[in-house]
Design a protein around this motif. Structure first.
Motif, mmCIF file in Angstrom:
data_model
loop_
_atom_site.group_PDB
_atom_site.id
_atom_site.type_symbol
_atom_site.label_atom_id
_atom_site.label_comp_id
_atom_site.label_asym_id
_atom_site.label_seq_id
_atom_site.Cartn_x
_atom_site.Cartn_y
_atom_site.Cartn_z
ATOM 1 N N GLY A 126 0.808 -1.213 0.000
ATOM 2 C CA GLY A 126 0.000 0.000 0.000
ATOM 3 C C GLY A 126 0.841 1.262 0.000
ATOM 4 O O GLY A 126 2.073 1.225 -0.148
ATOM 5 N N ARG A 127 0.169 2.379 0.161
ATOM 6 C CA ARG A 127 0.811 3.692 0.110
ATOM 7 C C ARG A 127 1.773 3.873 1.275
ATOM 8 O O ARG A 127 1.466 3.547 2.415
ATOM 9 N N VAL A 128 2.934 4.399 0.975
ATOM 10 C CA VAL A 128 3.967 4.653 1.976
ATOM 11 C C VAL A 128 4.316 6.134 1.925
ATOM 12 O O VAL A 128 4.495 6.713 0.839
ATOM 13 N N THR A 129 4.427 6.772 3.063
ATOM 14 C CA THR A 129 4.827 8.179 3.132
ATOM 15 C C THR A 129 6.313 8.298 2.830
ATOM 16 O O THR A 129 7.147 7.769 3.583
ATOM 17 N N ILE A 130 6.626 8.950 1.733
ATOM 18 C CA ILE A 130 8.012 9.095 1.293
ATOM 19 C C ILE A 130 8.437 10.556 1.457
ATOM 20 O O ILE A 130 7.707 11.486 1.083
ATOM 21 N N LEU A 131 9.609 10.781 2.007
ATOM 22 C CA LEU A 131 10.132 12.122 2.227
ATOM 23 C C LEU A 131 11.140 12.490 1.149
ATOM 24 O O LEU A 131 11.926 11.635 0.700
ATOM 25 N N GLU A 132 11.132 13.742 0.757
ATOM 26 C CA GLU A 132 12.154 14.272 -0.141
ATOM 27 C C GLU A 132 13.348 14.744 0.685
ATOM 28 O O GLU A 132 13.204 15.204 1.818
ATOM 29 N N GLU A 133 14.520 14.638 0.109
ATOM 30 C CA GLU A 133 15.728 15.045 0.824
ATOM 31 C C GLU A 133 15.692 16.513 1.225
ATOM 32 O O GLU A 133 16.259 16.907 2.246
ATOM 33 N N SER A 134 15.001 17.336 0.412
ATOM 34 C CA SER A 134 15.029 18.788 0.630
ATOM 35 C C SER A 134 14.003 19.282 1.648
ATOM 36 O O SER A 134 13.945 20.479 1.942
ATOM 37 N N GLU A 136 11.200 1.617 -6.639
ATOM 38 C CA GLU A 136 9.732 1.628 -6.562
ATOM 39 C C GLU A 136 9.302 0.888 -5.300
ATOM 40 O O GLU A 136 9.448 -0.332 -5.195
ATOM 41 N N ILE A 137 8.774 1.641 -4.354
ATOM 42 C CA ILE A 137 8.414 1.065 -3.052
ATOM 43 C C ILE A 137 7.008 0.473 -3.115
ATOM 44 O O ILE A 137 6.042 1.171 -3.445
ATOM 45 N N LEU A 138 6.898 -0.820 -2.763
ATOM 46 C CA LEU A 138 5.608 -1.522 -2.800
ATOM 47 C C LEU A 138 4.900 -1.512 -1.443
ATOM 48 O O LEU A 138 3.691 -1.722 -1.373
ATOM 49 N N GLY A 139 5.640 -1.315 -0.392
ATOM 50 C CA GLY A 139 5.067 -1.333 0.948
ATOM 51 C C GLY A 139 6.162 -1.428 1.993
ATOM 52 O O GLY A 139 7.353 -1.246 1.686
ATOM 53 N N LEU A 140 5.798 -1.719 3.208
ATOM 54 C CA LEU A 140 6.748 -1.831 4.315
ATOM 55 C C LEU A 140 6.592 -3.177 5.016
ATOM 56 O O LEU A 140 5.485 -3.711 5.122
ATOM 57 N N ILE A 141 7.704 -3.716 5.489
ATOM 58 C CA ILE A 141 7.651 -4.902 6.340
ATOM 59 C C ILE A 141 8.136 -4.505 7.728
ATOM 60 O O ILE A 141 9.142 -3.811 7.885
#
Length: 602
Positions: A478-486, A578-583
């Motif tokens: 599912g959707r994962v919160t991804i942060l930008e470096e900036s 490409e991130i599919l989810g988290l374990i």
């Protein structure tokens, strides 16, 4: 001047006070003393009553090996062969009553005392009822003394194992330690009665598996066996069982004959095990369902006694006849006959449920099988096979290795019996071939393939279990919160306030995963307003860590340990960014726990 030594001693005590090896060494010594005393009394009982029944009362003059002529002397003045069936039948009746009264389950699911020990190790958490080795020990003494075709090694291994189990319970030790002490006691018993301390110890720890051995029990088992052997030889002397010359292997032309020996032992091993199983399960088991345990054993005792009265060479363990075969005092025809007769006699005795061990009869049949090959080869090729007696010894080890899946212990035992390693090469060759050819002829019902097949080590199978589980089946898609470096610290506080997540993948402007940010790493900075516009996410992130769907959970576990993260992104194998989810780390532990519970329920 003494201060450095005092400090050194205090440091030594501090270092070794909690070391398991030291504790096991001490327990090995204690169990060696106890099992040595038990083995001494057990051996004395067998030899005294065997001489009384077979020589004094029945009038038989049977050979004894040079190292066991303790009570052997002239036979009684009157020859009464009928004493043998009367004795075996009486012993069988009493044994049947005792087993039916106190140990009704011992008739099923085990071959002899050694197999009972193996079953206890794997299936009963190392627990042995204190009454079991006591009853089996006493009844084994009279079974063997009266003429039953059985060995003393099986009962003494059960007695030693029972002492170890009882001792562990009294000390409040763990289940794992109880199992180790059980093997430690068995090693002490075997090392003593066979007068082979190293062979006895190795046999005890390897016979419980087909393709493995209990490595954690090596130290206490060896210590126990050495101590027990020392006590035993203090009473009976250090001479080996057999009074035989030194044998050696020096002619490469003998190897084909040892290969033939292996084939013969494999065939006789198959016959030995098959005959026993047929008589035990197709005859006596059915009889037991109809008339009960007591009368089934009585019938077996009567049959054994009549057989022994007509053919005394099958009585008891038969080590005296083995020594004669080694010394060349037995014809090939006699050896062929006695292989068949001993197989049948042992199957009747132990198949009916009487007490005793399969170990000594197996060595007997194996030795005679080897002797058939050795003396036949010597007859036609005397210039090549110059020491045919050595084939008897090699046959003993190879035969037992094949039927019991125990290649090392019996091999070392034979070397200790011969007090040298002159036959080491043919022993290794013949044992290896017999193990390969005898895979389907398993003497002990409760042996398992290896540690991973044993309930005793089910909690040690973490790696094996996790390697069978895949990340794809246990991570949250599912959707994962991804942060930008900036992203600034100010922006980060706003993001954290709107989510329940604790770990955030960090990407660069090019969309590449460059790190992982943990809330724990920034918790102390969240209220430092002076840093809100100065600190960026890329300054706070850890090194990147990812897993692919096809990775196993053991790989995931190692990555969690290395990174100390609670969550790791799962990426597409074709696109590592490409991130599919988290374990979650808890996902790995839950998967392991669930799989372990399923195995225990099975």
């Amino acid at each position: 001047m003494l201060r450095p030594f005092i400090r050194l001693w205090e440091e030594y005590l501090r270092l070794y006070r909690g070391v398991t090896y030291v504790r096991m060494l001490v327990l090995g010594i204690v169990l060696g003393i106890l099992s040595g005393i038990a083995a001494t009394l057990f051996f004395l009982g067998i030899e005294y009553f065997k001489h009384l029944v077979q020589a004094v009362w029945a009038g038989y003059s049977l050979p004894a090996p040079a190292g066991e002529a303790l009570f052997h002397g002239e036979a009684g003045e009157t020859f009464r062969p009928w004493v043998i069936p009367v004795a075996t039948t009486t012993v069988a009746f009493v044994t049947g009553w005792l087993v039916n009264r106190f140990l009704p389950d011992s008739f099923y699911g085990m071959t002899d005392g050694t197999d009972a020990m193996i079953k206890s190790f794997h299936q009963q958490k190392g627990v042995i009822k204190p009454i079991a080795p006591f009853i089996k020990g006493i009844t084994s003494i009279f079974t063997i003394a009266s003429g039953g075709s059985a060995g003393r090694e099986g009962p003494i291994s059960q007695i030693g194992a029972g002492i170890g189990s009882f001792f562990a319970d009294k000390m409040g030790l763990t289940t794992k330690e109880r199992r180790i002490l059980m093997l430690t006691g068995a090693a002490g018993g075997l090392g003593a009665v066979f007068r082979a301390p190293l062979g006895g110890a190795l046999t005890a720890i390897e016979v419980i598996y087909k393709e493995d051995f209990e490595s954690e029990a090596i130290l206490p088992a060896v210590i126990s066996s050495v101590v027990s052997y020392s006590i035993f030889t203090l009473v009976f002397g250090t001479d080996p069982i057999f009074g035989i010359p030194q044998f050696s292997f020096s002619d490469m032309r003998e190897l084909p004959f040892y290969i033939i020996l292996s084939l013969v032992c494999a065939v006789s091993g198959w016959m030995y095990v098959s005959t026993f199983r047929f008589i035990k399960y197709s005859m006596f088991a059915r009889m037991q369902q109809k008339v009960g345990i007591m009368w089934t054993m009585t019938a077996g005792g009567l049959l054994m006694g009549l057989f022994g009265m007509m053919y005394p060479m099958v009585l008891s363990g038969g080590y005296g006849w083995l020594e004669q075969a080694i010394l060349g005092q037995m014809t090939i025809t006699t050896m062929v006959t006695i292989v068949l007769a001993k197989t049948l006699a042992t199957s009747i005795t132990l198949g009916s449920g009487m007490s005793g061990g399969m170990f000594a009869p197996a060595l007997f049949v194996g030795g005679m099988s080897g002797g058939i090959v050795g003396f036949t080869a010597h007859k036609y090729y005397p210039d090549i096979v110059t020491q045919p007696g050595g084939y008897v010894l090699v046959g003993m080890a190879a035969f037992f290795a094949g039927v019991a899946n125990a290649p090392i212990g019996p091999l070392i035992m034979v070397c200790e019996l011969t007090q040298g390693y002159g036959l080491l090469a043919p022993l290794m060759l013949a044992s290896a071939i017999c193990i390969v050819l005898g895979r389907r002829s398993n003497l002990y019902d409760n042996q398992v393939e290896n540690k991973f097949e044993s309930p005793a080590h089910i909690n040690d199978s973490t790696i094996n279990l996790l390697e069978q589980l895949k990340v794809s089946d246990h991570f949250t898609r599912g959707r994962v919160t991804i942060l930008e470096e900036s992203v600034t610290l100010k922006g980060l506080t706003d993001i954290i306030a709107g989510t329940n997540e604790f770990f955030f993948p960090v990407k660069s402007e090019e969309g590449e995963i460059t790190g992982i940010l943990s809330i724990n790493d920034v918790r102390s900075l969240l209220y430092e307003e002076c840093l809100f516009d100065l600190v960026l996410v890329k300054d706070l992130a850890r090194k990147p860590a990812t897993l692919e769907e096809g990775d196993d959970l053991y790989t995931a576990l190692l990555k969690f340990v290395d990174t100390d993260l609670g969550q790791i992104p799962v990426v597409d194998s074709t696109n590592p960014h490409e991130i599919l989810g988290l374990i979650n780390r808890t996902d790995v532990f839950q998967a392991y726990t669930k799989t372990l519970q399923n195995l225990r329920e099975d």
